[in-house]
Write a protein that holds these residues in place. Structure first.
Motif, mmCIF file in Angstrom:
data_model
loop_
_atom_site.group_PDB
_atom_site.id
_atom_site.type_symbol
_atom_site.label_atom_id
_atom_site.label_comp_id
_atom_site.label_asym_id
_atom_site.label_seq_id
_atom_site.Cartn_x
_atom_site.Cartn_y
_atom_site.Cartn_z
ATOM 1 N N LYS A 127 0.800 -1.243 0.000
ATOM 2 C CA LYS A 127 0.000 0.000 0.000
ATOM 3 C C LYS A 127 0.828 1.286 0.000
ATOM 4 O O LYS A 127 0.329 2.356 0.322
ATOM 5 C CB LYS A 127 -1.018 0.054 1.159
ATOM 6 C CG LYS A 127 -1.817 -1.189 1.399
ATOM 7 C CD LYS A 127 -2.218 -1.937 0.170
ATOM 8 C CE LYS A 127 -3.258 -1.235 -0.682
ATOM 9 N NZ LYS A 127 -3.436 -2.008 -1.966
ATOM 10 N N SER A 128 2.087 1.160 -0.415
ATOM 11 C CA SER A 128 2.957 2.333 -0.444
ATOM 12 C C SER A 128 3.067 2.973 -1.825
ATOM 13 O O SER A 128 3.777 3.966 -1.991
ATOM 14 C CB SER A 128 4.366 1.929 0.005
ATOM 15 O OG SER A 128 4.324 1.300 1.252
ATOM 16 N N THR B 78 3.156 0.638 -4.773
ATOM 17 C CA THR B 78 3.819 -0.409 -5.559
ATOM 18 C C THR B 78 3.365 -0.402 -7.017
ATOM 19 O O THR B 78 4.187 -0.352 -7.934
ATOM 20 C CB THR B 78 3.472 -1.803 -4.969
ATOM 21 O OG1 THR B 78 3.329 -1.705 -3.561
ATOM 22 C CG2 THR B 78 4.511 -2.826 -5.355
ATOM 23 N N ARG C 36 5.666 5.160 2.267
ATOM 24 C CA ARG C 36 4.497 6.043 2.372
ATOM 25 C C ARG C 36 4.261 6.357 3.835
ATOM 26 O O ARG C 36 4.552 5.506 4.700
ATOM 27 C CB ARG C 36 3.275 5.333 1.788
ATOM 28 C CG ARG C 36 2.033 6.194 1.706
ATOM 29 C CD ARG C 36 0.875 5.425 1.079
ATOM 30 N NE ARG C 36 -0.254 6.302 0.801
ATOM 31 C CZ ARG C 36 -1.415 5.902 0.321
ATOM 32 N NH1 ARG C 36 -1.622 4.621 0.042
ATOM 33 N NH2 ARG C 36 -2.394 6.775 0.113
ATOM 34 N N SER D 293 -5.111 2.688 4.023
ATOM 35 C CA SER D 293 -5.162 1.983 2.744
ATOM 36 C C SER D 293 -5.128 0.464 2.953
ATOM 37 O O SER D 293 -5.880 -0.285 2.332
ATOM 38 C CB SER D 293 -3.978 2.427 1.875
ATOM 39 O OG SER D 293 -4.012 1.807 0.622
ATOM 40 N N GLN E 283 3.407 12.256 -5.359
ATOM 41 C CA GLN E 283 2.171 13.046 -5.472
ATOM 42 C C GLN E 283 2.490 14.512 -5.749
ATOM 43 O O GLN E 283 1.845 15.154 -6.554
ATOM 44 C CB GLN E 283 1.377 12.965 -4.159
ATOM 45 C CG GLN E 283 0.665 11.662 -3.942
ATOM 46 C CD GLN E 283 -0.675 11.609 -4.650
ATOM 47 O OE1 GLN E 283 -1.014 12.497 -5.411
ATOM 48 N NE2 GLN E 283 -1.419 10.546 -4.406
ATOM 49 N N MET F 193 -4.721 4.970 -14.544
ATOM 50 C CA MET F 193 -4.504 3.596 -14.091
ATOM 51 C C MET F 193 -5.806 2.953 -13.614
ATOM 52 O O MET F 193 -6.041 1.775 -13.841
ATOM 53 C CB MET F 193 -3.455 3.569 -12.980
ATOM 54 C CG MET F 193 -2.054 3.822 -13.516
ATOM 55 S SD MET F 193 -0.786 3.730 -12.242
ATOM 56 C CE MET F 193 -0.864 2.009 -11.748
ATOM 57 N N LYS G 57 -8.503 5.833 -3.350
ATOM 58 C CA LYS G 57 -8.536 7.304 -3.333
ATOM 59 C C LYS G 57 -7.276 7.894 -3.954
ATOM 60 O O LYS G 57 -7.338 8.884 -4.659
ATOM 61 C CB LYS G 57 -8.695 7.827 -1.908
ATOM 62 C CG LYS G 57 -10.088 7.627 -1.358
ATOM 63 C CD LYS G 57 -10.339 8.533 -0.165
ATOM 64 C CE LYS G 57 -11.778 8.400 0.316
ATOM 65 N NZ LYS G 57 -11.980 9.062 1.609
ATOM 66 N N GLY G 58 -6.147 7.322 -3.618
ATOM 67 C CA GLY G 58 -4.883 7.799 -4.182
ATOM 68 C C GLY G 58 -4.552 9.219 -3.779
ATOM 69 O O GLY G 58 -4.147 10.028 -4.605
HETATM 70 P P1 A3P Z 1 -5.312 4.292 -1.316
HETATM 71 O O1 A3P Z 1 -5.885 3.026 -0.772
HETATM 72 O O2 A3P Z 1 -4.945 5.267 -0.243
HETATM 73 O O3 A3P Z 1 -6.157 4.909 -2.380
HETATM 74 P P2 A3P Z 1 0.049 -0.522 -3.576
HETATM 75 O O4 A3P Z 1 0.136 -0.488 -5.065
HETATM 76 O O5 A3P Z 1 1.371 -0.485 -2.901
HETATM 77 O O6 A3P Z 1 -0.815 -1.641 -3.110
HETATM 78 O O7 A3P Z 1 -0.620 0.857 -3.093
HETATM 79 C C1 A3P Z 1 -1.970 1.138 -3.369
HETATM 80 C C2 A3P Z 1 -2.256 2.563 -2.999
HETATM 81 O O8 A3P Z 1 -1.635 3.433 -3.985
HETATM 82 C C3 A3P Z 1 -3.734 2.882 -3.008
HETATM 83 O O9 A3P Z 1 -3.900 3.928 -2.032
HETATM 84 C C4 A3P Z 1 -3.906 3.382 -4.438
HETATM 85 O O10 A3P Z 1 -5.050 4.166 -4.632
HETATM 86 C C5 A3P Z 1 -2.639 4.216 -4.600
HETATM 87 N N1 A3P Z 1 -2.285 4.425 -6.018
HETATM 88 C C6 A3P Z 1 -2.175 3.506 -6.993
HETATM 89 N N2 A3P Z 1 -1.858 4.065 -8.160
HETATM 90 C C7 A3P Z 1 -1.757 5.392 -7.929
HETATM 91 C C8 A3P Z 1 -1.466 6.512 -8.751
HETATM 92 N N3 A3P Z 1 -1.214 6.385 -10.043
HETATM 93 N N4 A3P Z 1 -1.453 7.739 -8.164
HETATM 94 C C9 A3P Z 1 -1.711 7.889 -6.845
HETATM 95 N N5 A3P Z 1 -2.008 6.859 -6.030
HETATM 96 C C10 A3P Z 1 -2.032 5.622 -6.549
#
Ligand code: A3P
Length: 290
Positions: free
Chosen positions: A42-43, A45, A123, A131, A190, A225, A254-255
């Motif tokens: 959830k960072s 990836t 993160r 997340s 971000q 994405m 949410k991102g």
């Molecule tokens: P949230 O649950 O806060 O929305 P991982 O890929 O490590 O599993 O991390 C997933 C997190 O990254 C989720 O956070 C997801 O929405 C966010 N994420 C994925 N793609 C993104 C992007 N292009 N821009 C911003 N956030 C993104």
């Protein structure tokens, strides 16, 4: 639904792993041009995977989408039930892009000796915890939380899958000055995606033009994405393998930075801050929380 984890050297890992897998990972033969994307879940990836594969194909989305569907971004320790990808990786063409959630002390030895390249993404732990909490509903191989409070306790005490976040992030933070390690933060991505994409390209020493950087930034936005069926995991192979139950949540949730405010009470926030201040304070590792 009590999902049991595989406990290895004090860390909870996905239940489909066995000790021999961990030996194989430790002894895994690294190639000089291997690129590892390593994170605590959830960072960011998937975001980094997208950026790196777009860079690899000069921003050509059709190639990237195709490749993301098959061998380009194989699982490493996080394999699907039916396959053992790190045993298949010896066959994969170079450069191999390998995603992993391994703690530093469990990673392939050659990686720590300077072979291959590691991009680590960190993160802020508050947004990450939120997340991860939501992800536990979506993902069928980890325990569904009974409440936010209960999940938060387990997260802080490191009982969740992948173990204590601070050990993970600090293990890789210690490696940040090694020439084969690039340490990035989700909040910086971000704030200025372009700058971070340039950093990644420079680190990988892949020749790219400003036009390629433009395309990579454009194609790796949250919006793009989330709406691209090739990158939206909930409609992809994870869903097909039964790992994600899309009736319970969504991957592109949410991102944003700062969503923790909608979940933490003042008391939880204070307790959490104190705990991580103690762990991270002396190390120089800081995060933006909004
Ligand atoms: P949230 O649950 O806060 O929305 P991982 O890929 O490590 O599993 O991390 C997933 C997190 O990254 C989720 O956070 C997801 O929405 C966010 N994420 C994925 N793609 C993104 C992007 N292009 N821009 C911003 N956030 C993104």
């Amino acid at each position: 639904d009590r999902v049991e984890y595989f406990r290895y050297k004090g860390i909870s890992l996905p239940r489909y792993l066995v000790s021999e897998d961990m030996d194989a990972i430790r002894d895994f033969a690294i190639r000089d041009d291997d690129v590892f994307i390593i994170t605590y879940p959830k960072s960011g990836t998937a975001w980094l995977q997208r950026i790196v594969s777009l860079l690899r194909f000069g921003g050509d989305v059709s190639k990237t989408d195709q490749k993301e569907q098959d061998e380009l971004v194989p699982y490493f320790e996080q394999k699907c039930e039916e396959s053992v990808p790190f045993r298949e990786l010896p066959e994969a063409p170079s450069p191999r892009l390998i995603k992993s959630h391994l703690h530093m002390f469990l990673a392939p030895l050659q990686l720590k000796q300077g072979k291959g390249k590691v991009i680590y993404v960190a993160r802020n732990p508050k947004d990450l915890a939120v997340s991860y909490y939501h992800f536990h509903f979506l993902c069928t191989t980890i325990k569904t939380p009974t409440s936010w409070e209960q999940f938060l306790q387990e997260f802080v005490s490191g009982e969740v899958c992948t173990g204590p976040w601070h050990n993970h992030v600090l293990g890789w933070w210690e490696q940040k000055d090694n020439p084969n390690v690039l340490f990035l933060k989700y909040e910086d991505l971000q704030k200025n995606t372009r700058k971070q994409v340039e950093k990644v390209a420079e680190f990988l020493q892949w020749p790219v033009t400003p036009e390629v950087i433009d395309k990579v930034v454009e194609q790796s936005t949250f919006q793009n994405m989330a709406t691209n069926p090739n990158t939206n995991k909930v409609s992809g192979k994870e869903a097909k393998a039964g790992i994600f139950d899309s009736s319970k949540g969504t991957f592109f949730r949410k991102g944003v930075v700062g969503d923790w405010k909608s979940h933490f009470s003042d008391e939880q926030s204070q307790w959490f801050d104190n705990f991580y201040q103690e762990k991270l304070g002396p190390t120089g590792l800081h995060f933006d929380f909004e």
